[in-house]
Structure formats: C-alpha cells, structure tokens
Design a protein around this motif. Structure first.
Motif, PDB file in Angstrom:
ATOM      1  N   MET A 147     -27.240   6.743  38.682  1.00 53.13           N
ATOM      2  CA  MET A 147     -28.544   7.378  38.785  1.00 53.13           C
ATOM      3  C   MET A 147     -29.431   6.925  37.652  1.00 53.13           C
ATOM      4  O   MET A 147     -29.004   6.806  36.520  1.00 53.13           O
ATOM      5  N   GLU A 148     -30.680   6.644  37.925  1.00 54.05           N
ATOM      6  CA  GLU A 148     -31.616   6.289  36.876  1.00 54.05           C
ATOM      7  C   GLU A 148     -31.850   7.500  35.987  1.00 54.05           C
ATOM      8  O   GLU A 148     -31.906   8.626  36.440  1.00 54.05           O
ATOM      9  N   GLN A 149     -32.037   7.218  34.704  1.00 55.37           N
ATOM     10  CA  GLN A 149     -32.200   8.308  33.762  1.00 55.37           C
ATOM     11  C   GLN A 149     -33.643   8.397  33.294  1.00 55.37           C
ATOM     12  O   GLN A 149     -33.923   8.453  32.118  1.00 55.37           O
ATOM     13  N   ASP A 150     -34.577   8.436  34.213  1.00 59.14           N
ATOM     14  CA  ASP A 150     -35.970   8.564  33.825  1.00 59.14           C
ATOM     15  C   ASP A 150     -36.423  10.001  34.014  1.00 59.14           C
ATOM     16  O   ASP A 150     -35.657  10.864  34.391  1.00 59.14           O
ATOM     17  N   ASP A 151     -37.678  10.248  33.700  1.00 57.89           N
ATOM     18  CA  ASP A 151     -38.187  11.615  33.763  1.00 57.89           C
ATOM     19  C   ASP A 151     -38.620  11.976  35.174  1.00 57.89           C
ATOM     20  O   ASP A 151     -39.761  11.792  35.565  1.00 57.89           O
ATOM     21  N   GLN A 152     -37.717  12.495  35.948  1.00 62.33           N
ATOM     22  CA  GLN A 152     -38.013  12.997  37.276  1.00 62.33           C
ATOM     23  C   GLN A 152     -37.121  14.208  37.516  1.00 62.33           C
ATOM     24  O   GLN A 152     -36.151  14.420  36.809  1.00 62.33           O
ATOM     25  N   PHE A 153     -37.489  14.998  38.490  1.00 61.67           N
ATOM     26  CA  PHE A 153     -36.684  16.169  38.793  1.00 61.67           C
ATOM     27  C   PHE A 153     -35.275  15.731  39.179  1.00 61.67           C
ATOM     28  O   PHE A 153     -35.094  14.747  39.869  1.00 61.67           O
ATOM     29  N   VAL A 154     -34.299  16.485  38.718  1.00 64.47           N
ATOM     30  CA  VAL A 154     -32.907  16.160  38.989  1.00 64.47           C
ATOM     31  C   VAL A 154     -32.225  17.404  39.538  1.00 64.47           C
ATOM     32  O   VAL A 154     -32.439  18.511  39.058  1.00 64.47           O
ATOM     33  N   THR A 155     -31.406  17.203  40.534  1.00 65.34           N
ATOM     34  CA  THR A 155     -30.686  18.290  41.176  1.00 65.34           C
ATOM     35  C   THR A 155     -29.196  17.995  41.114  1.00 65.34           C
ATOM     36  O   THR A 155     -28.779  16.863  41.344  1.00 65.34           O
ATOM     37  N   VAL A 156     -28.423  19.015  40.798  1.00 63.61           N
ATOM     38  CA  VAL A 156     -26.971  18.900  40.830  1.00 63.61           C
ATOM     39  C   VAL A 156     -26.470  19.857  41.902  1.00 63.61           C
ATOM     40  O   VAL A 156     -26.837  21.029  41.917  1.00 63.61           O
ATOM     41  N   VAL A 157     -25.645  19.330  42.801  1.00 60.47           N
ATOM     42  CA  VAL A 157     -25.080  20.126  43.878  1.00 60.47           C
ATOM     43  C   VAL A 157     -23.582  20.246  43.612  1.00 60.47           C
ATOM     44  O   VAL A 157     -22.880  19.245  43.535  1.00 60.47           O
ATOM     45  N   GLY A 200     -35.989  23.222  30.737  1.00 62.25           N
ATOM     46  CA  GLY A 200     -36.142  22.388  31.911  1.00 62.25           C
ATOM     47  C   GLY A 200     -35.524  22.937  33.183  1.00 62.25           C
ATOM     48  O   GLY A 200     -35.657  22.333  34.244  1.00 62.25           O
ATOM     49  N   HIS A 201     -34.872  24.091  33.104  1.00 64.48           N
ATOM     50  CA  HIS A 201     -34.248  24.683  34.289  1.00 64.48           C
ATOM     51  C   HIS A 201     -35.341  25.107  35.265  1.00 64.48           C
ATOM     52  O   HIS A 201     -36.259  25.836  34.903  1.00 64.48           O
ATOM     53  N   LEU A 202     -35.257  24.627  36.488  1.00 69.01           N
ATOM     54  CA  LEU A 202     -36.268  24.929  37.496  1.00 69.01           C
ATOM     55  C   LEU A 202     -35.796  25.908  38.560  1.00 69.01           C
ATOM     56  O   LEU A 202     -36.590  26.349  39.376  1.00 69.01           O
ATOM     57  N   PHE A 213     -28.343  23.422  41.175  1.00 68.16           N
ATOM     58  CA  PHE A 213     -29.100  23.580  39.929  1.00 68.16           C
ATOM     59  C   PHE A 213     -30.186  22.511  39.914  1.00 68.16           C
ATOM     60  O   PHE A 213     -29.908  21.332  40.142  1.00 68.16           O
ATOM     61  N   ARG A 214     -31.419  22.928  39.588  1.00 67.96           N
ATOM     62  CA  ARG A 214     -32.531  21.975  39.491  1.00 67.96           C
ATOM     63  C   ARG A 214     -33.074  21.978  38.062  1.00 67.96           C
ATOM     64  O   ARG A 214     -33.283  23.039  37.482  1.00 67.96           O
ATOM     65  N   PHE A 215     -33.313  20.766  37.553  1.00 63.34           N
ATOM     66  CA  PHE A 215     -33.877  20.599  36.210  1.00 63.34           C
ATOM     67  C   PHE A 215     -35.032  19.614  36.272  1.00 63.34           C
ATOM     68  O   PHE A 215     -35.122  18.802  37.190  1.00 63.34           O
ATOM     69  N   ASP A 216     -35.909  19.703  35.270  1.00 62.26           N
ATOM     70  CA  ASP A 216     -37.104  18.873  35.269  1.00 62.26           C
ATOM     71  C   ASP A 216     -36.867  17.439  34.820  1.00 62.26           C
ATOM     72  O   ASP A 216     -37.781  16.627  34.855  1.00 62.26           O
ATOM     73  N   GLY A 217     -35.693  17.105  34.368  1.00 64.67           N
ATOM     74  CA  GLY A 217     -35.401  15.737  33.961  1.00 64.67           C
ATOM     75  C   GLY A 217     -33.933  15.574  33.612  1.00 64.67           C
ATOM     76  O   GLY A 217     -33.203  16.550  33.404  1.00 64.67           O
ATOM     77  N   TYR A 218     -33.527  14.332  33.546  1.00 57.36           N
ATOM     78  CA  TYR A 218     -32.126  14.022  33.305  1.00 57.36           C
ATOM     79  C   TYR A 218     -31.632  14.560  31.968  1.00 57.36           C
ATOM     80  O   TYR A 218     -30.535  15.110  31.876  1.00 57.36           O
ATOM     81  N   ASP A 223     -10.924  21.767  41.337  1.00 56.19           N
ATOM     82  CA  ASP A 223     -12.120  21.398  40.590  1.00 56.19           C
ATOM     83  C   ASP A 223     -13.296  21.241  41.549  1.00 56.19           C
ATOM     84  O   ASP A 223     -13.108  20.839  42.706  1.00 56.19           O
ATOM     85  N   PRO A 224     -14.502  21.536  41.072  1.00 54.10           N
ATOM     86  CA  PRO A 224     -15.662  21.442  41.964  1.00 54.10           C
ATOM     87  C   PRO A 224     -16.024  19.995  42.281  1.00 54.10           C
ATOM     88  O   PRO A 224     -15.725  19.081  41.513  1.00 54.10           O
ATOM     89  N   ASP A 225     -16.656  19.807  43.423  1.00 50.10           N
ATOM     90  CA  ASP A 225     -17.241  18.522  43.777  1.00 50.10           C
ATOM     91  C   ASP A 225     -18.672  18.561  43.254  1.00 50.10           C
ATOM     92  O   ASP A 225     -19.435  19.472  43.601  1.00 50.10           O
ATOM     93  N   ILE A 226     -19.043  17.607  42.403  1.00 49.74           N
ATOM     94  CA  ILE A 226     -20.362  17.610  41.771  1.00 49.74           C
ATOM     95  C   ILE A 226     -21.108  16.354  42.177  1.00 49.74           C
ATOM     96  O   ILE A 226     -20.599  15.245  42.029  1.00 49.74           O
ATOM     97  N   GLN A 227     -22.341  16.553  42.688  1.00 49.11           N
ATOM     98  CA  GLN A 227     -23.194  15.431  43.077  1.00 49.11           C
ATOM     99  C   GLN A 227     -24.547  15.588  42.416  1.00 49.11           C
ATOM    100  O   GLN A 227     -25.106  16.678  42.413  1.00 49.11           O
ATOM    101  N   GLN A 228     -25.066  14.499  41.869  1.00 49.17           N
ATOM    102  CA  GLN A 228     -26.374  14.497  41.237  1.00 49.17           C
ATOM    103  C   GLN A 228     -27.339  13.712  42.099  1.00 49.17           C
ATOM    104  O   GLN A 228     -27.018  12.617  42.542  1.00 49.17           O
ATOM    105  N   ILE A 229     -28.518  14.282  42.334  1.00 51.19           N
ATOM    106  CA  ILE A 229     -29.554  13.575  43.071  1.00 51.19           C
ATOM    107  C   ILE A 229     -30.877  13.787  42.350  1.00 51.19           C
ATOM    108  O   ILE A 229     -31.022  14.689  41.529  1.00 51.19           O
ATOM    109  N   SER A 230     -31.840  12.945  42.669  1.00 53.73           N
ATOM    110  CA  SER A 230     -33.142  13.083  42.039  1.00 53.73           C
ATOM    111  C   SER A 230     -34.237  12.754  43.044  1.00 53.73           C
ATOM    112  O   SER A 230     -33.985  12.145  44.067  1.00 53.73           O
ATOM    113  N   GLY A 231     -35.421  13.171  42.720  1.00 49.95           N
ATOM    114  CA  GLY A 231     -36.583  12.842  43.528  1.00 49.95           C
ATOM    115  C   GLY A 231     -36.533  13.393  44.938  1.00 49.95           C
ATOM    116  O   GLY A 231     -36.026  14.475  45.192  1.00 49.95           O
TER     117      GLY A 231
END
Length: 186
Positions: free
Chosen positions: A1-11, A40-42, A61-66, A92-100
């Motif tokens: 995942m790119e680590q720029d300033d965009q909204f990031v969501t973790v599922v 940054g918690h949204l 969980f939604r955050f305003d940036g990485y 253990d949980p299954d964790i997925q990160q997405i953005s934009g």
C-alpha cells in the motif's frame, strides 16, 4: 500500500468463540473507545454476525492517513486490548488495509477485495456524473443568493456523503456481477 496522505481503512475479521459473544461485545466497546482517542481516527463500524449468512465480526477502523493508522495499529493500547480479547476469539484476526475509493467497492459477507481499477474508475465516474447533475438541477437553485464557494461547498459535501453512504454501496451490489465475476459463482 502506498504510504501517502489519504484516508486509510483497516478491515478486521474475527470469529468469536461460541458463548463468548457478550464478553466480546464488551471488549469491542472498550477497544473502539480507546481507538477514538488516537489522532486521525475517523470512525469505527462493526458488522455483526448474521445467522446463516456470516459467522464473523467485521470491524472497520478509518483513519485520515497512513501515519495515524500506523500509530494506532502499533500502539501499546491496541496491543493491550488484543491481549485482553485473545481468549474470546477462535484465531488471530484477518486484517486488510485499503485506502481511497477502494473502500466503496466491497461485497457484504465476503472478504474485502478490490476489483480492477478501470472498473472502479468507470463506476465512480458514472455515479459522480449522475449525482452531480441531479444535485446541480435540484439543489443549486435552492441555494441561489449564496456565494459560489459556499454553493460548491454544500454540493460537494452532499455529493461525497451520498456517494459514500447511499450511492456506491448500492452501485457495488448492483454491478457485483461485473466487479467480481468469480465471486458470484457458488
């Protein structure tokens, strides 16, 4: 995942042990309360199991940036809460990160995956095209007399809220056969 300033969501997907649901709900309230204190918690959404449909909890969980997400994901607070809840879950949980915009294109009761970018671009363009024309036709006349910048602010806020909470979830479901052709097979 790119680590720029965009909204990031973790599922996060977890299966709760049978009989531990009440304790898990209490644990869930605690960890989400703590997550809200991080910069940054949204927001946090919880999709609970549905009998015969889905047996796992899905916590979003939604955050305003990485960087702010990373601060939460690597925090001692989160580690403490995960240790407190280990005995409540099967694995253990299954964790997925997405953005934009990827977060708009997900199917209920299935692991989060994103369709090809050209498909998301086409559907997003179509939804924006229709929605901006409807808003300009029906809302803009009601706002006459306001400064153009305020009109633009109201229209864009309305459009983003409608896209996020009303339009794109429905468009994703309606076009799921095209977005996820293999996921529709039984």
């Amino acid at each position: 995942m790119e680590q720029d300033d965009q909204f990031v969501t973790v599922v996060i997907t977890q299966v709760v042990k049978s009989g531990c649901e009440t304790a898990y709900e209490t644990w869930l309230k605690g960890i989400t309360r703590v997550s809200r204190t991080y910069i940054g918690h949204l927001g946090t959404n919880v999709i609970r199991p549905q009998l015969g449909v889905r047996k796992e909890y899905v916590i979003i969980f939604r955050f305003d940036g990485y960087d702010n997400l990373k601060a939460w994901m690597t925090s001692r607070d989160r580690e403490y809460w995960l240790n407190q809840g280990k005995h409540l879950v099967e694995s253990d949980p299954d964790i997925q990160q997405i953005s934009g915009l990827e977060a708009w294109f997900s199917l209920p009761s299935q692991p989060l995956k994103t369709p090809p970018r050209y498909k998301t671009a086409l559907l997003t363009w179509g939804a924006v095209f229709v929605l901006i024309n409807l808003l300009n036709t029906f809302i803009t006349p009601l706002l006459r007399g306001l400064p153009p910048l305020i009109i633009s602010l109201i229209i864009t806020i309305t459009m983003v809220l409608l896209l996020t909470y009303v339009v794109m979830p429905r468009v994703s479901r309606l076009f799921s056969f095209w977005l996820y052709p293999k996921s529709r097979k039984v």
